[in-house]
Design a protein around this motif. Structure first.
Motif, mmCIF file in Angstrom:
data_model
loop_
_atom_site.group_PDB
_atom_site.id
_atom_site.type_symbol
_atom_site.label_atom_id
_atom_site.label_comp_id
_atom_site.label_asym_id
_atom_site.label_seq_id
_atom_site.Cartn_x
_atom_site.Cartn_y
_atom_site.Cartn_z
ATOM 1 N N SER B 19 36.622 43.039 40.445
ATOM 2 C CA SER B 19 36.343 44.432 40.080
ATOM 3 C C SER B 19 35.222 45.003 40.933
ATOM 4 C CB SER B 19 36.037 44.569 38.593
ATOM 5 O OG SER B 19 35.093 43.629 38.215
ATOM 6 N N LEU B 20 34.288 44.128 41.364
ATOM 7 C CA LEU B 20 33.284 44.605 42.330
ATOM 8 C C LEU B 20 33.972 44.988 43.637
ATOM 9 C CD1 LEU B 20 30.230 42.251 41.894
ATOM 10 C CD2 LEU B 20 30.340 44.706 41.500
ATOM 11 N N LEU B 21 34.942 44.194 44.042
ATOM 12 C CA LEU B 21 35.659 44.489 45.276
ATOM 13 C C LEU B 21 36.449 45.793 45.172
ATOM 14 C CD1 LEU B 21 36.934 41.023 46.448
ATOM 15 C CD2 LEU B 21 35.316 42.512 47.596
ATOM 16 N N VAL B 22 36.936 46.114 43.953
ATOM 17 C CA VAL B 22 37.652 47.384 43.754
ATOM 18 C C VAL B 22 36.758 48.536 44.169
ATOM 19 C CG1 VAL B 22 38.651 48.929 42.024
ATOM 20 C CG2 VAL B 22 39.056 46.496 41.878
ATOM 21 N N VAL B 23 35.488 48.445 43.770
ATOM 22 C CA VAL B 23 34.567 49.553 44.062
ATOM 23 C C VAL B 23 34.170 49.548 45.530
ATOM 24 C CG1 VAL B 23 32.433 50.650 43.342
ATOM 25 C CG2 VAL B 23 33.737 49.310 41.724
ATOM 26 N N THR B 24 33.950 48.376 46.085
ATOM 27 C CA THR B 24 33.378 48.347 47.435
ATOM 28 C C THR B 24 34.435 48.409 48.540
ATOM 29 O OG1 THR B 24 33.311 45.964 47.233
ATOM 30 C CG2 THR B 24 31.272 47.140 46.789
ATOM 31 N N ILE B 29 44.150 51.148 49.344
ATOM 32 C CA ILE B 29 45.238 50.235 48.981
ATOM 33 C C ILE B 29 44.667 48.878 48.572
ATOM 34 C CG2 ILE B 29 47.317 49.088 49.798
ATOM 35 C CD1 ILE B 29 47.871 51.907 49.828
ATOM 36 N N HIS B 30 43.703 48.389 49.340
ATOM 37 C CA HIS B 30 43.062 47.120 48.994
ATOM 38 C C HIS B 30 42.422 47.220 47.616
ATOM 39 C CE1 HIS B 30 42.620 45.830 53.474
ATOM 40 N NE2 HIS B 30 43.860 45.922 53.056
ATOM 41 N N SER B 31 41.788 48.356 47.408
ATOM 42 C CA SER B 31 41.113 48.570 46.142
ATOM 43 C C SER B 31 42.093 48.445 44.964
ATOM 44 C CB SER B 31 40.481 49.951 46.227
ATOM 45 O OG SER B 31 39.915 50.319 45.094
ATOM 46 N N VAL B 32 43.266 49.040 45.141
ATOM 47 C CA VAL B 32 44.285 48.960 44.086
ATOM 48 C C VAL B 32 44.749 47.524 43.897
ATOM 49 C CG1 VAL B 32 46.641 49.588 43.509
ATOM 50 C CG2 VAL B 32 45.073 51.318 44.308
ATOM 51 N N LEU B 33 44.907 46.792 45.010
ATOM 52 C CA LEU B 33 45.363 45.402 44.898
ATOM 53 C C LEU B 33 44.336 44.552 44.153
ATOM 54 C CD1 LEU B 33 47.024 44.928 48.380
ATOM 55 C CD2 LEU B 33 48.118 45.203 46.165
ATOM 56 N N TYR B 34 43.062 44.790 44.421
ATOM 57 C CA TYR B 34 42.028 44.058 43.670
ATOM 58 C C TYR B 34 42.071 44.404 42.190
ATOM 59 C CZ TYR B 34 39.950 42.407 47.977
ATOM 60 O OH TYR B 34 39.743 41.778 49.149
ATOM 61 N N LEU B 35 42.407 45.692 41.914
ATOM 62 C CA LEU B 35 42.505 46.112 40.509
ATOM 63 C C LEU B 35 43.618 45.325 39.805
ATOM 64 C CD1 LEU B 35 41.154 48.032 38.623
ATOM 65 C CD2 LEU B 35 42.782 49.782 39.231
ATOM 66 N N ILE B 36 44.724 45.123 40.522
ATOM 67 C CA ILE B 36 45.816 44.327 39.941
ATOM 68 C C ILE B 36 45.329 42.920 39.616
ATOM 69 C CG2 ILE B 36 48.081 43.319 40.384
ATOM 70 C CD1 ILE B 36 48.759 45.710 42.030
ATOM 71 N N LEU B 37 44.558 42.349 40.545
ATOM 72 C CA LEU B 37 44.014 41.013 40.315
ATOM 73 C C LEU B 37 43.131 41.000 39.068
ATOM 74 C CD1 LEU B 37 43.866 38.177 41.491
ATOM 75 C CD2 LEU B 37 41.857 38.896 42.786
ATOM 76 N N THR B 38 42.320 42.058 38.927
ATOM 77 C CA THR B 38 41.466 42.154 37.744
ATOM 78 C C THR B 38 42.290 42.149 36.467
ATOM 79 O OG1 THR B 38 40.146 43.624 39.110
ATOM 80 C CG2 THR B 38 39.505 43.424 36.815
ATOM 81 N N PHE B 39 43.377 42.918 36.493
ATOM 82 C CA PHE B 39 44.222 42.975 35.299
ATOM 83 C C PHE B 39 44.810 41.607 34.975
ATOM 84 C CE2 PHE B 39 44.871 47.701 35.952
ATOM 85 C CZ PHE B 39 44.052 48.013 34.909
ATOM 86 N N PHE B 40 45.212 40.887 36.007
ATOM 87 C CA PHE B 40 45.799 39.568 35.757
ATOM 88 C C PHE B 40 44.775 38.622 35.136
ATOM 89 C CE2 PHE B 40 49.477 40.686 38.323
ATOM 90 C CZ PHE B 40 50.466 40.034 37.622
ATOM 91 N N THR B 41 43.538 38.655 35.633
ATOM 92 C CA THR B 41 42.526 37.766 35.046
ATOM 93 C C THR B 41 42.244 38.169 33.603
ATOM 94 O OG1 THR B 41 40.866 39.166 36.046
ATOM 95 C CG2 THR B 41 41.393 37.144 37.191
ATOM 96 N N LEU B 42 42.243 39.483 33.356
ATOM 97 C CA LEU B 42 42.008 39.928 31.968
ATOM 98 C C LEU B 42 43.132 39.450 31.060
ATOM 99 C CD1 LEU B 42 40.561 43.524 32.288
ATOM 100 C CD2 LEU B 42 39.404 41.400 31.756
ATOM 101 N N THR B 43 44.347 39.491 31.577
ATOM 102 C CA THR B 43 45.473 38.973 30.794
ATOM 103 C C THR B 43 45.248 37.513 30.437
ATOM 104 O OG1 THR B 43 46.918 40.473 31.962
ATOM 105 C CG2 THR B 43 47.960 38.674 30.797
ATOM 106 N N GLY B 44 44.741 36.746 31.415
ATOM 107 C CA GLY B 44 44.419 35.352 31.146
ATOM 108 C C GLY B 44 43.425 35.218 30.011
ATOM 109 N N GLU B 45 42.423 36.089 30.014
ATOM 110 C CA GLU B 45 41.424 36.066 28.942
ATOM 111 C C GLU B 45 42.061 36.353 27.586
ATOM 112 O OE1 GLU B 45 38.564 35.057 29.515
ATOM 113 O OE2 GLU B 45 37.541 35.965 31.220
ATOM 114 N N TYR B 46 42.962 37.322 27.556
ATOM 115 C CA TYR B 46 43.624 37.652 26.293
ATOM 116 C C TYR B 46 44.389 36.446 25.770
ATOM 117 C CZ TYR B 46 42.776 42.658 26.835
ATOM 118 O OH TYR B 46 42.190 43.885 26.943
#
Lengths: 505, 167
Positions: B19-24, B29-46
């Motif tokens: 999520s830091l990478l999303v901002v920086t 496009i890269h930013s969006v791809l990092y956001l997808i990664l963030t969502f996947f990790t959050l899913t893991g947490e759930y």
């Protein structure tokens, strides 16, 4: 696994016990799907097939709704784990909604604009039926989830219907504005509902926990949540401060849809508002609900503002549909007056008023549609001198307008009289001065409404037509419906007991 | 450290890092791809929290539908560094002040809260799909069915409005 089988069995038993009470709604859903299939396969071969299915289907549904009066016990039935409640009052509202749906379908059959739209009419009829289905659920809903869903149901279909005349700038604009305002209103309402759920922990508004939860928290926080939720309902009944969309949408939408929007969602919205206000005020304590005074004051103030805004803005209108839109806002104010004076007599007065209002308003819009078919205009200017050329329809128009104003011998007089007396009765019982002020404003507004309503007969009869234009022939179906509605309006004005005697709940 | 705990720390680290990478990230496009990664990790947490349903919905709705929407918009708008409006110093200054005020309010609000007791969930399998299905088809059967009719009619309307007529 055995556990599951039991759960499934009990669920099926529950559903089988409940579905008989939902017969009209299930029929509507089936007719909707039937219409889509019929349109796909047979519409080319049989002309007007979809319209015929729609009208006959809705008529069957009407009979089924009437049948429910006998079906249910006097105290009503609660269905589907307290999602909806079918009571006698709800059936009356459903009758009114179905009647207006039928009239609007007949209206649409011969409407000039709808017949000439490039989209064809088949989806139009199916959407009108689906709106009726949503409205039926709105009337019965007593769970926040159902309330939200049914309102959204009605809204989504209404947006499409308002924008149905694609290619017509005004209609597209009307649909777009309606959708934008509606989206904001439902978002606000949803926010309010989430707060209500957070405060009370239940979605069922008739549950005692709902009232207890609200009464136990700070009055300010509870009022904010209630106000936000009510805002969505006020959007549906076009009451202040959610009334700004009305004139543009009513002017741009196809005339039958304007007639429908001015009656049916308002009926359902009022029914839902009454359910909601009742739930909030059904306190267990003997001294009454803590919200009683504040809801009464709020509704009375909103009634005053709504009718004043509606009636005074109508004075300057030159387009007949716009004029009727402002008059519809004014009438919302009147109905809110009845809701503010909530009591059993108040609810009967509201129901009677809604009946009368529906007859007169759909009638007036039918006349507008009739003239629009004849000379393709909805401007007041063009109505000059038409009274002599189309005597029967013009006389009917005068009757409708007299009824909307609320003068004897029409039904509008009786309706307004009941609302006023309910308000006075509530003042006598509770002693809230605001209710008395509200009644005074109601009388003043009735006088004001006289000025703009009578602009139409003035143009019809007393002004000379400017130019001789070639006119199309009037439509026979329209004339028949218009005259029947006018006769009903007069009949209920002279013998209001024929209807009031039937309404008992 | 149990396996669940180590998984949690791993997922949390990846989530914060991406999520830091999303901002920086400079490229949207890269930013969006990092956001997808963030969502996947959050899913893991759930899923670690035994909330299967939220995890699945998170993937379907957020990582699936909404991210595709994001990507489409970014590609259609063709966001580049040059076309991005340059912020003036005044704008930056105003931004700093507004952000600072927000921070003050947040810290004040956080300071006044009492530390809560640890929440112990009574029913451990509350978030399982099985239980959700039971509620959905029992108590919420009617709304569930109504939603399907609503979607059907909305679809009819959308097709109707978008369809181009051949004269």
């Amino acid at each position: 696994m055995k556990n599951f089988v039991e759960i499934i069995q009990s669920s099926i038993n529950d559903t089988l016990g409940s579905w008989i009470y939902l017969l009209p709604e299930i029929s509507l859903a089936f007719i909707f799907i039937l219409m889509i299939i019929a349109d796909l396969f047979w519409a080319k071969r049989i002309k007007n097939l979809v319209a015929i299915i729609a009208v006959s289907g809705l008529f069957i549904v009407f009979l089924e709704v009437i049948d429910q009066f006998i079906l249910i016990p006097p105290q009503g039935v609660v269905l589907f784990s307290a999602m909806i409640k079918l009571s006698t009052a709800a059936i009356w509202y459903k009758v009114l909604i179905t009647i207006s749906g039928l009239l609007v379908l007949l209206f649409s059959l011969r409407d000039f604009q709808l017949r000439n739209t490039e989209k064809g009419g088949s989806e139009y009829y199916s959407l009108v039926l689906v709106v009726t289905l949503g409205l039926n659920f709105m009337v019965m809903a007593q769970n926040l989830l159902m309330i939200y869903l049914s309102i959204e149901f009605v809204s989504v279909c209404s947006y499409i219907l308002a924008a149905y005349l694609t290619g017509n700038k005004r209609s597209e604009e009307s649909g777009m504005k309606y959708a934008l305002f509606g989206a904001v209103a439902s978002a606000v309402m949803l926010y309010g509902m989430s707060l209500l759920y957070g405060f009370t922990g239940t979605l069922d508004i008739t549950n005692q926990a709902f009232y207890n939860g609200l009464a136990s928290i700070n009055l300010m926080s509870a009022s904010v949540a209630l106000l936000l939720t009510l805002a969505g309902l006020f959007f549906k009944i076009s009451a202040f401060p959610m009334q700004v969309w009305v004139p543009d949408v009513y002017e741009g939408a196809p005339t039958p849809i304007t007639a429908f929007l001015s009656v049916a969602p308002k009926v359902a919205g009022i029914a839902l508002l009454i359910t909601f206000i009742r739930a909030v005020n059904s306190g267990g304590s003997p001294s009454g609900s803590v919200f009683l005074a504040s809801t009464e004051n709020l509704l009375a103030a909103l009634a005053i503002i709504t009718m004043t805004i509606g009636n005074f803005s109508a004075l300057w209108q030159t387009n007949v549909k716009r004029l009727m839109a402002y008059s519809a806002i004014g009438h919302s104010g009147f109905i809110l007056m009845g809701v503010a004076a909530y009591s059993m007599t108040g609810q009967k007065a509201i129901l009677f008023f809604l009946f009368v209002y529906a007859l007169a308003n759909i009638g007036a819009f039918l006349v507008i549609g009739y003239f629009s078919n004849v000379f393709h205009s909805e401007e007041l200017e063009d109505y000059k001198g038409m009274g002599m050329k189309y005597p029967l329809v013009s006389v009917a128009m005068v009757i409708f307008l007299v009824s909307l104003t609320g003068l004897p011998p029409t039904a509008g007089f009786v309706g307004k009289f009941f609302i006023f007396s309910a308000a006075i009765e509530a003042y006598m019982l509770g002693g809230n001065v605001l209710l008395l002020i509200m009644v005074v404003f109601g009388v003043v507004n009735t006088v004001v409404s006289l000025f703009y309503y009578f602009k139409i007969p003035l143009n019809l009869y007393l002004r000379k037509a400017k130019t001789e234009i070639s006119l199309d022939k009037g439509n026979l179906l329209f004339s028949v419906i218009i005259i029947v509605l006018a006769l009903f309006t007069l009949f209920l004005g002279v013998f209001p007991n024929k209807l009031i005697g039937l309404i008992n709940f | 450290m149990t396996i669940t705990q180590s998984l949690f720390y791993f997922l949390a680290f990846v989530a914060i890092f991406s999520s830091l990478l999303v901002v920086t990230a400079k490229n949207p496009i890269h930013s969006v791809l990092y956001l997808i990664l963030t969502f996947f990790t959050l899913t893991g947490e759930y899923i670690l929290l035994n909330a299967q349903f939220i995890g699945i919905v998170n993937i379907i709705v957020y990582a699936g539908a909404i991210m595709v929407l994001f990507l489409f918009v970014i590609m259609l708008l063709n966001l580049n560094v040059e076309s991005e409006p340059q912020k003036t110093n005044l704008m930056k200054f105003i931004g700093i002040i507004t952000g600072g005020i927000g921070l003050v309010v947040l810290t004040a609000a956080l300071k006044s809260t009492d530390p809560s007791n640890t929440v112990v969930i009574q029913e451990v399998d509350m978030g399982l799909v099985k239980n959700l299905g039971q509620v959905l088809f029992k108590e919420f059967l009617l709304p569930f069915e109504i939603v399907s009719i609503l979607f059907l009619s909305a679809m009819v309307g959308a097709v109707l409005l978008a369809r181009k007529e051949t004269k």
